[in-house]
Design a protein around this motif. Structure first.
Motif, PDB file in Angstrom:
ATOM      1  N   ASP A 166       0.785  -1.313  -0.058  1.00 24.79           N
ATOM      2  CA  ASP A 166      -0.083   0.034   0.005  1.00 24.79           C
ATOM      3  C   ASP A 166       0.680   1.080   0.002  1.00 24.79           C
ATOM      4  OD1 ASP A 166       0.765   0.122   2.631  1.00 24.79           O
ATOM      5  OD2 ASP A 166      -1.166  -0.277   3.372  1.00 24.79           O
ATOM      6  N   GLU A 169       0.896   4.888  -4.728  1.00 25.54           N
ATOM      7  CA  GLU A 169       1.184   3.962  -5.901  1.00 25.54           C
ATOM      8  C   GLU A 169       1.723   4.648  -7.222  1.00 25.54           C
ATOM      9  OE1 GLU A 169      -2.678   2.618  -7.562  1.00 25.54           O
ATOM     10  OE2 GLU A 169      -1.866   1.106  -8.519  1.00 25.54           O
ATOM     11  N   HIS A 194      -2.632  -3.372  -3.474  1.00 23.99           N
ATOM     12  CA  HIS A 194      -3.116  -2.304  -3.983  1.00 23.99           C
ATOM     13  C   HIS A 194      -2.608  -2.082  -5.571  1.00 23.99           C
ATOM     14  CE1 HIS A 194      -4.084  -1.434   0.036  1.00 23.99           C
ATOM     15  NE2 HIS A 194      -4.898  -0.257  -0.253  1.00 23.99           N
ATOM     16  N   TYR A 203      -0.281  -1.641 -13.976  1.00 25.56           N
ATOM     17  CA  TYR A 203       0.131  -2.089 -12.567  1.00 25.56           C
ATOM     18  C   TYR A 203      -0.607  -3.198 -11.986  1.00 25.56           C
ATOM     19  CZ  TYR A 203       2.870   2.148 -11.480  1.00 25.56           C
ATOM     20  OH  TYR A 203       3.705   3.407 -11.551  1.00 25.56           O
TER      21      TYR A 203
END
Ligand code: ADE
Ligand code: ZN
Length: 334
Positions: A166, A169, A194, A203
């Motif tokens: 987390d 990002e 995440h 991602y």
């Protein structure tokens, strides 16, 4: 609908325990520990909770966590969450904690986890809520720091179900943590990350391909890539979606345009969660309510979301089956 949502048995799969620190408890702990905080009142704290992106929020969230000092603080924090969760029909919670937020300011790993474990035992005994721990690495820090955190966790590995990823990002793609996730997997831990909250669909691909995650936290931006949606659906990948968080962090500009029901219609295993409820204006039932109202969700949608919360959990199969049977019984009565 309000009663239906609160009594629907559900699991919460995306909850940062540090994000459940209510301003009242922040003040009480600041006083108990003799720590100065830059707010004059609880109202003043709430007024500061206006964010235009993830980083705006993270800056305030990491500062708030500074009042957490002792094992009792972590226990009180988690107990306050469990009380709210119980009132929302949560029967199982998978709780993320960020050890680096605490160890980097001199709090021992053991202080953090022992406080959380004490609350988890009390929640099960007194409230009937089961829970698991997800240890999350802060992605704005280095791979080396994540490895150090995994090493610190060694004495408690049998009490940790999974690792997560987390914090900020953008600019910190999943690939940066491929080796530490592989090491965590080798130790028998489950994996989540995440991805696609602010970061691009690539991602999400990386979280699948380079981390080998068991589920994706958020995943909103996966919808920009048709092939990725098809893949997530085919793999039965669970997404832990957080509607009020998405609104407060401007991942969506209006809940009326939240993609939750589009995700379900595309065959994605979406779930509803609160992320950081003290900061985003509501615990899990409020997330169900707000998105149900904004998107006109049916009872069938809500039941699907609750079912997904158990099938996407890290519970053993037998427990999942028992919870699904409880939802069947609830539906038969409702
Ligand atoms: N840490 C706490 N909440 C978070 C979120 N929504 N995204 C990334 N990191 C977080
Ligand atoms: Zn989160």
């Amino acid at each position: 609908m309000k009663d239906f949502i609160a009594s629907l048995p559900k699991a919460e799969l995306h909850l940062h325990i540090e994000g459940s620190l209510e301003p009242e408890l922040m003040f009480a702990l600041a006083e108990r520990n003799g720590i100065a905080i830059p707010y004059a009142s609880v109202e003043d704290v709430r007024a500061a909770y206006a964010f235009s992106n993830l980083q705006d929020f993270l800056d305030i969230y990491y500062a708030g966590a500074g009042v957490l000092q002792t094992e009792a603080d972590f226990r009180d924090l988690a107990m306050a969450y469990f009380e709210r969760a119980a009132a929302d029909g949560v029967v199982h919670a998978e709780i993320m904690f960020d050890p680096q937020t605490h160890t980097d300011r001199g709090i021992a790993f053991g202080t953090v986890i022992e406080g959380l474990l004490a609350a988890m035992a009390e929640a099960e005994a007194r409230l009937g809520i089961t829970s698991l721990l997800i240890m999350s690495f802060l992605r704005h820090l280095s791979e080396e720091a994540a490895f150090e955190t995994l090493a610190m966790a060694e004495p408690w590995l049998d009490r940790i179900a999974a690792v997560g990823l987390d914090s900020s990002e953008l600019g910190h793609p999943p690939a940066k943590f491929a080796r530490v996730f592989a090491a965590a997997r080798a130790k028998g831990l489950r994996l989540t990350a995440h991805a696609g909250e602010e970061g691009p669909p690539d991602y999400v691909h990386e979280a699948l391909d380079m981390l080998g995650v068991d589920r994706i936290d958020h995943g909103n931006r996966a919808l920009e890539d048709e092939g990725l949606v098809a893949r997530l659906a085919a793999e039965g990948m669970t997404l832990t979606v957080c509607p009020l968080s998405n609104l407060k962090l401007c991942v969506v500009d209006d809940l009326a345009r939240h993609p939750l029901d589009r995700m379900l219609a595309a065959g994605l295993k979406a779930t509803v969660n609160s992320d950081d409820p003290a900061y985003f204006g509501g615990y899990v039932a409020e997330n169900y309510r707000a998105v149900a109202k904004a998107r006109g969700l049916s009872r069938e949608h809500l039941v699907t979301l609750a079912r997904n919360s158990f099938t996407g959990s890290f519970l053993p199969e037998g427990d999942v089956a028992r919870h699904l049977a409880a939802i069947d019984a609830f539906e038969a009565r409702a």
